[in-house]
Scaffold this motif. Sequence first.
Motif, short mmCIF file in Angstrom:
data_model
loop_
_atom_site.label_atom_id
_atom_site.label_comp_id
_atom_site.label_asym_id
_atom_site.label_seq_id
_atom_site.Cartn_x
_atom_site.Cartn_y
_atom_site.Cartn_z
N MET A 198 22.72 -55.88 44.47
CA MET A 198 23.53 -55.52 45.62
C MET A 198 24.03 -56.76 46.35
SD MET A 198 23.65 -52.33 45.39
CE MET A 198 23.28 -52.42 43.67
N ARG A 244 30.02 -50.17 50.48
CA ARG A 244 28.88 -49.60 49.77
C ARG A 244 28.85 -50.21 48.37
NH1 ARG A 244 25.43 -45.84 50.48
NH2 ARG A 244 26.54 -44.98 52.24
N THR A 246 27.00 -50.32 44.67
CA THR A 246 26.19 -49.52 43.76
C THR A 246 26.05 -50.28 42.45
OG1 THR A 246 27.01 -47.48 44.74
CG2 THR A 246 25.97 -47.30 42.58
N CYS A 294 23.68 -50.21 38.61
CA CYS A 294 22.71 -49.57 37.73
C CYS A 294 22.19 -50.65 36.78
CB CYS A 294 23.34 -48.44 36.94
SG CYS A 294 23.96 -47.10 37.98
N CYS A 350 19.77 -46.66 39.35
CA CYS A 350 20.91 -46.94 40.22
C CYS A 350 20.47 -47.03 41.67
CB CYS A 350 21.98 -45.86 40.07
SG CYS A 350 22.69 -45.80 38.42
N LYS A 351 21.06 -47.96 42.39
CA LYS A 351 20.79 -48.15 43.81
C LYS A 351 22.11 -48.35 44.53
CE LYS A 351 16.25 -48.51 43.67
NZ LYS A 351 15.32 -47.73 44.41
N SER A 352 22.16 -47.88 45.77
CA SER A 352 23.33 -48.12 46.63
C SER A 352 22.84 -48.66 47.96
CB SER A 352 24.11 -46.83 46.88
OG SER A 352 24.75 -46.41 45.71
#
Length: 149
Positions: free
Chosen positions: A21, A129, A131, A133, A140-142
């Motif tokens: 991120m 935002r 995102t 994976c 997956c993360k956001s």
Amino acid sequence: MGLLRNRGAQRRLRIAAGCLMAGLVALAPLEAGGTQPERASYGIWTNPQRSVRVKVHPCAPAMCGTVVWANDKAQADARKGGTEQLVGAQLFSGFVREDETTWRGKVFVPDLRKTFSGTITTVDERTMRATGCLLGRVGCKSQVWTRMD
């Protein structure tokens, strides 16, 4: 999914996703022509924990991001993964605009010393935002990132 049942693996996944991120944070919209990033898009962005700051900068024909500050914990996590120097590391490269609000590119995850694909969606001029994976559509993360400057 046995890997995700292990607490250590879960922690490593969270750390790696956080670094992923971080690489995604510094992107922003292109001008209407779609070829040059707006000057206002360049700047410094931070993650929700405020543990990493990434500076967006041009790297023709795309945009890149370099870590300009990281707290002690983020630096220690990167060293555990084999990245000795987090500050100064180029976390993302080749990010290009996919549509009006979405960008796609490559993200280096220092904790794993690997490069992954990632996307960001702009929310407004101060937030976006991110995102990512780690493996296909697994893990997956956001996160929502904010502009520092």
